[in-house]
Design an enzyme around this catalytic site. Structure first.
Site, mmCIF file in Angstrom:
data_model
loop_
_atom_site.group_PDB
_atom_site.id
_atom_site.type_symbol
_atom_site.label_atom_id
_atom_site.label_comp_id
_atom_site.label_asym_id
_atom_site.label_seq_id
_atom_site.Cartn_x
_atom_site.Cartn_y
_atom_site.Cartn_z
ATOM 1 C CG HIS A 46 26.062 -32.761 -22.116
ATOM 2 N ND1 HIS A 46 25.655 -33.543 -21.494
ATOM 3 C CD2 HIS A 46 24.978 -32.684 -22.913
ATOM 4 C CE1 HIS A 46 24.410 -34.255 -21.911
ATOM 5 N NE2 HIS A 46 23.958 -33.042 -22.404
ATOM 6 C CG HIS A 128 20.232 -26.085 -19.761
ATOM 7 N ND1 HIS A 128 18.351 -25.877 -21.016
ATOM 8 C CD2 HIS A 128 19.481 -27.414 -19.079
ATOM 9 C CE1 HIS A 128 18.490 -26.929 -21.107
ATOM 10 N NE2 HIS A 128 18.636 -28.179 -20.066
HETATM 11 P P1 2AM Z 1 18.128 -31.731 -19.623
HETATM 12 O O1 2AM Z 1 19.430 -31.742 -19.394
HETATM 13 O O2 2AM Z 1 17.848 -30.702 -19.411
HETATM 14 O O3 2AM Z 1 17.313 -32.960 -19.358
HETATM 15 C C1 2AM Z 1 20.084 -35.809 -23.332
HETATM 16 O O4 2AM Z 1 19.515 -36.027 -22.664
HETATM 17 C C2 2AM Z 1 20.873 -34.202 -23.530
HETATM 18 O O5 2AM Z 1 19.401 -33.823 -24.644
HETATM 19 C C3 2AM Z 1 20.531 -33.600 -22.733
HETATM 20 O O6 2AM Z 1 21.067 -32.235 -21.826
HETATM 21 C C4 2AM Z 1 19.564 -32.940 -22.166
HETATM 22 O O7 2AM Z 1 18.846 -31.855 -21.713
HETATM 23 C C5 2AM Z 1 18.191 -33.100 -23.614
HETATM 24 N N1 2AM Z 1 16.945 -33.264 -23.957
HETATM 25 C C6 2AM Z 1 16.639 -34.036 -23.565
HETATM 26 N N2 2AM Z 1 15.290 -34.675 -23.967
HETATM 27 C C7 2AM Z 1 14.956 -33.257 -24.822
HETATM 28 C C8 2AM Z 1 14.221 -32.452 -25.222
HETATM 29 N N3 2AM Z 1 12.973 -32.905 -24.875
HETATM 30 N N4 2AM Z 1 14.082 -31.284 -25.919
HETATM 31 C C9 2AM Z 1 15.384 -30.336 -25.367
HETATM 32 N N5 2AM Z 1 16.622 -30.652 -24.592
HETATM 33 C C10 2AM Z 1 16.740 -32.065 -24.256
#
Ligand code: 2AM
Length: 178
Positions: A46, A128
């Protein structure tokens, strides 16, 4: 980490159609032998728009009503590059330029989140799509054949613990405007 009882870990995301998830999942598997780490399962792939973190389940109806009021146009996400972030060891897929409509959608969702009294992410938004976790190396080639993703809706997603990992479950989806 498990959420406290009565809370849910939530985020807004663009949730791809199964064929886009499959194409991105295939890309993750192709990158894994060189980059190392763990490929994200296709069904979990996603694009996060706004991360809410742990939220009281009681506030879900309020968040949903604010999210429903968002009116932003559809946009095309032409995913054509892969990158590595050393600080969190993820390999991710993205675009050359964040489409203005994507930034507008994120801005509106952040405003909705702020209105619901929640903390808003202050870092500039970098779209991303995480493909590998715990990766050791950057991809050998940053450019990849374009995966064209017409983003026409946004979702409120729950991240729930499951079998030592996490499963992402879209709770509600809303259409973007034409
Ligand atoms: P990531 O893939 O870069 O880890 C579920 O965890 C989603 O939320 C993932 O896409 C994750 O990004 C994102 N996510 C988790 N922690 C986050 C944070 N503190 N700030 C922004 N995005 C976050």
């Amino acid at each position: 980490m498990k959420s406290a009882p009565g809370t849910a870990r939530l985020f807004f995301a663009a949730w791809p159609a199964p064929e886009i998830q499959q194409a991105l999942g295939k890309l993750a598997l192709e990158l894994q032998p060189h980059c190392g780490g763990r490929a994200i399962a296709a069904r979990n792939i996603h694009l996060t728009l706004v991360f809410l973190g742990d939220v009281e389940r009681a506030s879900l109806p309020h968040i949903e009503s604010l999210a429903r009021a968002v009116a932003a146009p559809r946009f095309a996400l032409d995913v054509d590059r892969v990158q590595y972030w050393r600080h969190n060891r993820i390999v991710w897929a993205g675009v050359a330029q964040c489409p203005p409509a994507a930034a507008a959608l994120v801005g509106q969702l952040e405003a909705a989140v702020a209105e619901a009294g929640m903390r808003v992410e202050r870092r500039p938004y970098v779209p991303h799509i995480t493909l590998l976790r715990d990766a050791r190396h950057a991809p050998a080639d940053a450019s990849v054949p374009t995966i064209a993703w017409p983003v026409d809706r946004y979702a409120l997603v729950e991240s729930a613990p499951r079998d030592r990992g996490r499963i992402y479950e879209p709770l509600r989806e809303w259409p973007l405007t034409a």
